[in-house]
Design an enzyme around this catalytic site. Structure first.
Site, PDB file in Angstrom:
ATOM      1  N   SER A   1      -4.992   1.249  -9.776  1.00 41.11           N
ATOM      2  CA  SER A   1      -4.861   2.203  -8.684  1.00 41.11           C
ATOM      3  C   SER A   1      -5.499   3.523  -9.109  1.00 41.11           C
ATOM      4  CB  SER A   1      -3.383   2.413  -8.338  1.00 41.11           C
ATOM      5  OG  SER A   1      -3.239   3.302  -7.258  1.00 41.11           O
TER       6      SER A   1
ATOM      7  N   LYS B   1      -7.651  -0.246  -6.162  1.00 38.69           N
ATOM      8  CA  LYS B   1      -6.971   0.378  -5.025  1.00 38.69           C
ATOM      9  C   LYS B   1      -7.284   1.860  -5.028  1.00 38.69           C
ATOM     10  CE  LYS B   1      -2.357   1.183  -4.772  1.00 38.69           C
ATOM     11  NZ  LYS B   1      -0.929   0.917  -4.503  1.00 38.69           N
TER      12      LYS B   1
ATOM     13  N   LYS C   1      -6.447   5.531  -3.421  1.00 35.57           N
ATOM     14  CA  LYS C   1      -5.649   6.417  -2.593  1.00 35.57           C
ATOM     15  C   LYS C   1      -6.617   7.226  -1.740  1.00 35.57           C
ATOM     16  CE  LYS C   1      -1.505   5.526  -4.335  1.00 35.57           C
ATOM     17  NZ  LYS C   1      -0.353   5.061  -3.547  1.00 35.57           N
TER      18      LYS C   1
ATOM     19  N   ASP D   1      -4.995   2.839   0.243  1.00 33.23           N
ATOM     20  CA  ASP D   1      -3.582   3.150   0.467  1.00 33.23           C
ATOM     21  C   ASP D   1      -3.474   4.627   0.824  1.00 33.23           C
ATOM     22  OD1 ASP D   1      -0.835   3.368   0.459  1.00 33.23           O
ATOM     23  OD2 ASP D   1      -0.624   3.190  -1.711  1.00 33.23           O
TER      24      ASP D   1
ATOM     25  N   GLU E   1      -3.131  -0.719   2.842  1.00 35.14           N
ATOM     26  CA  GLU E   1      -1.714  -0.635   2.494  1.00 35.14           C
ATOM     27  C   GLU E   1      -1.031   0.510   3.234  1.00 35.14           C
ATOM     28  OE1 GLU E   1       1.152  -0.463  -1.476  1.00 35.14           O
ATOM     29  OE2 GLU E   1      -1.011  -0.349  -1.683  1.00 35.14           O
TER      30      GLU E   1
ATOM     31  N   ASP F   1       4.321  -1.653   2.109  1.00 29.76           N
ATOM     32  CA  ASP F   1       4.856  -1.194   0.828  1.00 29.76           C
ATOM     33  C   ASP F   1       6.156  -0.445   1.087  1.00 29.76           C
ATOM     34  OD1 ASP F   1       5.427   0.084  -1.576  1.00 29.76           O
ATOM     35  OD2 ASP F   1       3.559   1.173  -1.708  1.00 29.76           O
TER      36      ASP F   1
ATOM     37  N   LYS G   1       7.831  -3.873  -5.152  1.00 30.49           N
ATOM     38  CA  LYS G   1       8.072  -3.034  -6.320  1.00 30.49           C
ATOM     39  C   LYS G   1       9.545  -3.152  -6.683  1.00 30.49           C
ATOM     40  CE  LYS G   1       4.433   0.273  -5.175  1.00 30.49           C
ATOM     41  NZ  LYS G   1       4.127   1.617  -4.629  1.00 30.49           N
TER      42      LYS G   1
ATOM     43  N   GLY H   1       2.804  -0.882  -8.506  1.00 30.44           N
ATOM     44  CA  GLY H   1       3.179  -0.041  -9.631  1.00 30.44           C
ATOM     45  C   GLY H   1       3.776   1.276  -9.173  1.00 30.44           C
TER      46      GLY H   1
END
Length: 374
Positions: free
Chosen positions: A139, A165, A167, A192, A217, A242, A266, A294
């Site tokens: 990520s 991934k 952000k 995400d 996500e 998520d 998670k 994570g």
């Protein structure tokens, strides 16, 4: 089955600096302020868990301080007063405590570690894991410049990570993805935004189909199953939920409404290993792909996540990068390492890693001891 005779629960309050600030649409995370839970039995055996809430309630309603309050005022006294034979009994024991999933997960994780050590088996085998190694992705937080982002992606690809991934910030994602896709046309890529979008952004979200993403996500708010379902019906790209998935009933709702095509599990968010196992089994029966997310964990929390990622329905790469991605020095040894996009599970009992007590002392701000009354 023998009762777990517990003598002490120790809270180690730690503060660790991340190697690099982690930036999301909600802000910047530069330090990890958290607790390590150490449960000691009558024979001196110790199991370890880790709190994963942040210092402010941007991800869930829990924070570092609220988890401490729940642990010290409620969960630890209940655990020390009531004999338990197996970690899966904690769900019933803590049933009167609503939510507070992260506090429950931390203490349950420590008990699972202790239980597996007493059996002399790796935790992942004790909970039914089947894979001796797991595929891992990485990520990457929001970067100050596009060039820095592209250089970071290239570095992680060279290290063998099997999925990236990103952000993203609303309003910047299309421009950023165009640059990333131009530079990395075949990269397994997802984004995400941590719930930063609303239904008013649907045209912008539908435009994401052009980038051949593995998933998007949590585009909408954590409690909005209906509009996620409406968006998924229009999108070709799978939606992954998520923050929406805290409980078994949340998972049932998401599947029933077709709010997503993928679910991120998670451990801390769903209340621990037993809940994650129950949700895994339900998802498997309904052919819903899972992957293990994570929480910017230190080594103990990371090791617990590795264990759950070995369950068979976790079919997509986990967000469990090696220790060196986050820390100059982790609190376990050996450090968790990725090799060609995989992490190989330790065969040692419990979480499979030893606690580095020197590192624990170095990062520790306070130590709080709770002893069972005889």
């Amino acid at each position: 089955m023998t009762t777990l005779e517990l003598n002490q629960v120790i809270l180690h309050h730690l503060l660790m600096d991340y190697k690099h600030p982690f930036v999301t649409s909600h802000g910047k995370v530069e330090k990890k302020d958290f607790y390590i839970i150490e449960i000691i039995d009558d024979q001196g055996n110790a199991g370890f868990g880790e709190t994963e809430a942040f210092t402010t309630p941007w991800y869930t309603e829990e924070t570092t301080e609220t988890t401490r309050i729940m642990l010290e005022n409620h969960l630890i006294p209940m655990l020390l007063q009531t004999p338990v034979k197996h970690p899966n009994e904690l769900g019933k024991l803590f049933h009167s405590i609503r939510r507070n999933q992260m506090a429950k997960a931390a203490i349950e994780g420590a008990l699972w570690d202790l239980y597996a050590k007493k059996l002399g088996k790796p935790l992942f085998q004790v909970i039914g894991g089947e894979k001796p190694s797991i595929d891992v992705g990485v990520s990457i937080g929001i970067k100050p410049t596009d060039q820095e982002l592209l250089e970071t992606i290239e570095e992680k690809c060279l290290q063998g990570y099997q999925r990236v991934k990103l952000k993203v910030k609303k309003g910047e994602e299309l421009r950023v993805l165009e640059k990333v896709r131009t530079a990395f046309p075949s990269l397994s890529l997802m984004i995400d935004a941590n719930g930063a979008y609303s239904w008013a952004d649907q045209e912008r979200l539908l435009a994401l189909d052009q980038f051949d993403l593995l998933m998007i996500e949590q585009p909408f708010a954590q409690d909005d199953f209906v509009e996620h379902a409406k968006l998924q019906a229009l999108l070709q790209t799978p939606i992954c939920l998520d923050e929406s998935i805290h409980t078994f009933n949340d998972l049932k709702t998401a599947i029933a409404l077709q709010s997503c095509q993928i679910v991120n599990i998670k451990l801390s968010r769903v209340g621990g290993i037993q809940n994650a196992k129950d949700m895994h089994d339900y998802a498997k029966r309904r052919d819903m792909p899972l992957w293990c997310g994570g929480m910017l964990e230190a080594g103990i929390g990371r090791a617990h996540s590795l264990a759950i990622a070995t369950l068979p329905q976790f079919t997509l790469p986990a967000d469990t990068a090696g220790s060196a991605h986050y820390w100059e020095r982790d609190i376990i040894y050996p450090e968790i390492k990725t090799e060609k996009g995989k992490i190989h599970l330790s065969q040692d009992p419990g979480i499979g890693y030893a606690v580095d007590y020197e590192a624990l002392a170095y990062y520790r701000m306070e130590k709080r001891i709770h002893t069972r009354k005889k």
